[in-house]
Design an enzyme around this catalytic site. Structure first.
Site, PDB file in Angstrom:
ATOM      1  N   TRP A  64       0.865  -1.184   0.000  1.00 37.18           N
ATOM      2  CA  TRP A  64       0.000   0.000   0.000  1.00 37.18           C
ATOM      3  C   TRP A  64       0.901   1.233   0.000  1.00 37.18           C
ATOM      4  O   TRP A  64       1.657   1.459   0.937  1.00 37.18           O
ATOM      5  CB  TRP A  64      -0.917   0.025   1.224  1.00 37.18           C
ATOM      6  CG  TRP A  64      -1.852   1.209   1.197  1.00 37.18           C
ATOM      7  CD1 TRP A  64      -1.537   2.528   1.407  1.00 37.18           C
ATOM      8  CD2 TRP A  64      -3.251   1.195   0.913  1.00 37.18           C
ATOM      9  NE1 TRP A  64      -2.636   3.329   1.267  1.00 37.18           N
ATOM     10  CE2 TRP A  64      -3.708   2.532   0.961  1.00 37.18           C
ATOM     11  CE3 TRP A  64      -4.157   0.174   0.617  1.00 37.18           C
ATOM     12  CZ2 TRP A  64      -5.047   2.883   0.744  1.00 37.18           C
ATOM     13  CZ3 TRP A  64      -5.477   0.523   0.398  1.00 37.18           C
ATOM     14  CH2 TRP A  64      -5.925   1.853   0.466  1.00 37.18           C
ATOM     15  N   GLU A 120       7.762  -1.251   1.451  1.00 38.11           N
ATOM     16  CA  GLU A 120       7.654  -0.957   2.877  1.00 38.11           C
ATOM     17  C   GLU A 120       8.525  -1.969   3.632  1.00 38.11           C
ATOM     18  O   GLU A 120       8.444  -3.167   3.352  1.00 38.11           O
ATOM     19  CB  GLU A 120       6.216  -1.110   3.345  1.00 38.11           C
ATOM     20  CG  GLU A 120       5.189  -0.280   2.598  1.00 38.11           C
ATOM     21  CD  GLU A 120       3.793  -0.858   2.778  1.00 38.11           C
ATOM     22  OE1 GLU A 120       3.145  -0.549   3.806  1.00 38.11           O
ATOM     23  OE2 GLU A 120       3.361  -1.632   1.892  1.00 38.11           O
ATOM     24  N   ASP A 176       9.423   3.114   1.557  1.00 31.42           N
ATOM     25  CA  ASP A 176       8.277   3.850   2.082  1.00 31.42           C
ATOM     26  C   ASP A 176       8.194   3.574   3.584  1.00 31.42           C
ATOM     27  O   ASP A 176       7.705   2.536   4.008  1.00 31.42           O
ATOM     28  CB  ASP A 176       7.014   3.378   1.349  1.00 31.42           C
ATOM     29  CG  ASP A 176       5.739   4.058   1.843  1.00 31.42           C
ATOM     30  OD1 ASP A 176       5.806   4.782   2.860  1.00 31.42           O
ATOM     31  OD2 ASP A 176       4.687   3.846   1.216  1.00 31.42           O
ATOM     32  N   GLN A 223       4.862   4.292   7.926  1.00 30.65           N
ATOM     33  CA  GLN A 223       4.442   3.754   9.222  1.00 30.65           C
ATOM     34  C   GLN A 223       5.601   3.272  10.075  1.00 30.65           C
ATOM     35  O   GLN A 223       5.497   3.216  11.297  1.00 30.65           O
ATOM     36  CB  GLN A 223       3.447   2.607   9.002  1.00 30.65           C
ATOM     37  CG  GLN A 223       2.143   3.063   8.371  1.00 30.65           C
ATOM     38  CD  GLN A 223       1.059   2.015   8.441  1.00 30.65           C
ATOM     39  OE1 GLN A 223       0.977   1.231   9.379  1.00 30.65           O
ATOM     40  NE2 GLN A 223       0.193   1.994   7.440  1.00 30.65           N
ATOM     41  N   LYS A 242       2.869  10.033   7.790  1.00 30.81           N
ATOM     42  CA  LYS A 242       2.195   9.658   9.026  1.00 30.81           C
ATOM     43  C   LYS A 242       2.936  10.029  10.317  1.00 30.81           C
ATOM     44  O   LYS A 242       2.590  10.970  11.011  1.00 30.81           O
ATOM     45  CB  LYS A 242       1.919   8.158   9.019  1.00 30.81           C
ATOM     46  CG  LYS A 242       0.903   7.725   7.969  1.00 30.81           C
ATOM     47  CD  LYS A 242       0.659   6.240   8.044  1.00 30.81           C
ATOM     48  CE  LYS A 242      -0.316   5.748   6.990  1.00 30.81           C
ATOM     49  NZ  LYS A 242      -1.696   6.172   7.223  1.00 30.81           N
ATOM     50  N   ARG A 268      -3.814  -5.117  13.030  1.00 32.86           N
ATOM     51  CA  ARG A 268      -2.646  -4.235  13.066  1.00 32.86           C
ATOM     52  C   ARG A 268      -2.664  -3.502  14.408  1.00 32.86           C
ATOM     53  O   ARG A 268      -3.615  -2.788  14.714  1.00 32.86           O
ATOM     54  CB  ARG A 268      -2.681  -3.242  11.916  1.00 32.86           C
ATOM     55  CG  ARG A 268      -2.585  -3.888  10.547  1.00 32.86           C
ATOM     56  CD  ARG A 268      -2.400  -2.846   9.466  1.00 32.86           C
ATOM     57  NE  ARG A 268      -3.567  -2.002   9.303  1.00 32.86           N
ATOM     58  CZ  ARG A 268      -3.574  -0.896   8.545  1.00 32.86           C
ATOM     59  NH1 ARG A 268      -2.473  -0.504   7.931  1.00 32.86           N
ATOM     60  NH2 ARG A 268      -4.679  -0.192   8.416  1.00 32.86           N
TER      61      ARG A 268
END
Length: 437
Positions: A138, A210, A243, A246, A272, A406
């Site tokens: 994502w 990620e 990326d 998070q 984020k 999560r």
């Protein structure tokens, strides 16, 4: 807002809001503080996802509030061709923190925007247009980012960007290639790139990844994988984009997740966690890549590029994280949370796997541990029970795996709040299982 106005609230919500994915929780949030949000009835709900996996300092941190208050009175938004001290200071700070020789920074608003900027730069510098990602990834909902997003949202919107390819992420719980009963990630990676090489027209530009695939079900790249991935990129003249929307700013127990592996990407994107819940993103790259992009006329001009107010927030976030030892705290708190989740796994057969790093953990719910059959309905029931008990949880439901919770509380979460979350989750699982019998 009083209880009496709730029906009108939901009537207007249904009449005027676009539904953008999933269902809205049937409650009205009035305020938030620390690790909790509070509904219209004053009920405290423990937020185990840090909002949208973003509020690393908890909600409404007083120092962040003070920075926003001061900035909005003095310096909020500028013409994009003007610079301010917070922008240059934050870029300088990030250059000192990020791994390798990442030292040129572009400050933006969202994670998708920073990924767009990174992919655009990679295509320009390499002269290619083909982008490879993971099938569980994502990276955002804008054009190039959405084309590199494979976990959801691909059907019904027409063709993706030309040259969009994907390989499976290495999932130790559901391995595609094994050796001696364990995930053989090297063979899987070799196989993936063999398929990419067969499909490529010779215009490979970048691999975007990620370090821990969050929406993909908290899939962590094994130690050694990232270095091997970068080598694959170097062999083909591709750039490696990480990326860290998070995983960055301390969440995994290091300032950036890639530091565990000793790997520096060619481009890193942040969002984020950098703004601790406020809209701030960054793309950071090397001087050599930025110089070449500039020579070729790199253009990424947006309304809120280099805005001073969010930059001031980012500076304060980094200051608090470092000053208060929150990187180390994420490791300690994450170990406590992981131990508690493993205890729940020992008690409940429906928990197939617990994984992740620091304060970004996943708990996968299955019908049967042997077959690993997904338990979507049970996962949804547990989610609903959690909310009834005052615990906000997020579950990812993908066809290739069971429902995966999560779990990402703020870095400021206390031991007592971790224990409370585990207690409420345990009760919710017990209730969800009992109701199925």
């Amino acid at each position: 807002m009083s209880k009496n106005s709730a029906p009108d609230f939901w009537r207007r919500a249904g009449q005027h809001l676009v539904r953008y994915g999933g269902n809205f929780e049937p409650l009205i949030i009035e305020r938030a503080q620390g690790s909790f949000v509070y509904d219209a009835d004053g009920r405290a709900i423990l937020d185990f996802t840090s909002g949208q996996m973003s509020a690393v300092l908890g909600h409404c941190h007083p120092e962040i509030a003070a920075v926003v208050s001061a900035s909005v009175r003095e310096l909020d938004h500028l013409f994009s061709g003007m610079l301010s001290r917070p922008v240059v200071d934050l870029a300088t700070r990030l250059a000192g923190l990020t791994p390798g020789v990442l030292e040129r920074c572009l400050l933006l608003t969202t994670g998708a925007e920073s990924n767009e900027a990174a992919l655009r730069m990679a295509k320009l510098v390499t002269g290619g247009h083909e982008v490879v990602g993971f099938t569980q990834s994502w990276h955002g909902m804008t054009n190039a980012a959405a084309s590199a997003t494979y976990s959801a949202g691909r059907r019904g919107y027409g063709p993706a960007a030309p040259g969009s390819f994907a390989i499976p992420a290495p999932n130790a719980y559901r391995p595609r290639f094994t050796r001696d009963g364990q995930l053989d990630w090297q063979t899987e990676l070799d196989d993936g790139f063999e398929q990419i090489d067969r499909q490529s027209t010779g215009a490979l530009a970048a691999f975007i990844a990620e370090p821990i695939l969050s929406s993909g079900g908290i899939i962590e790249l094994p130690l050694g994988y990232m270095a091997a991935l970068k080598h694959k990129c170097e062999e083909r003249g591709m750039l490696l984009i990480l990326d860290e929307a998070q995983t960055g700013v301390g969440r995994t127990g290091t300032m950036f997740a890639c530091q565990r592996d000793g790997v520096a990407p060619d481009i890193m994107t942040l969002s984020k966690t950098l703004g601790a819940g406020l809209p701030l993103a960054a793309m950071v790259t090397t001087a050599a890549i930025e110089e070449r992009a500039h020579e070729l006329g790199y253009l990424f001009y947006t309304t809120h590029v280099s805005d001073p107010l969010p930059a001031a927030v980012g500076l304060k976030v980094l200051e608090v994280v470092e000053r208060d030892g929150l990187v180390e705290r994420a490791g300690v708190a994450g170990a406590r949370l992981m131990a508690g989740l493993r205890e729940l796994q020992a008690r409940h057969e429906c928990i197939g796997d617990v994984r992740g790093r620091g304060l970004l953990l996943g708990l996968e719910v299955v019908e049967d541990r042997q077959t690993k059959q997904p338990a979507f309905a049970l996962g949804e029931a547990i989610t609903q029970e959690c909310m009834k008990l005052g615990l906000s949880m997020n579950i990812v439901k993908l066809s290739a795996m069971g429902g995966v919770f999560r779990i990402a509380p703020p870095l400021t979460v206390s031991d007592a709040e971790i224990d409370l979350g585990l207690e409420l989750l345990g009760k919710a699982i017990a209730t969800g299982v009992a109701r199925r019998k």
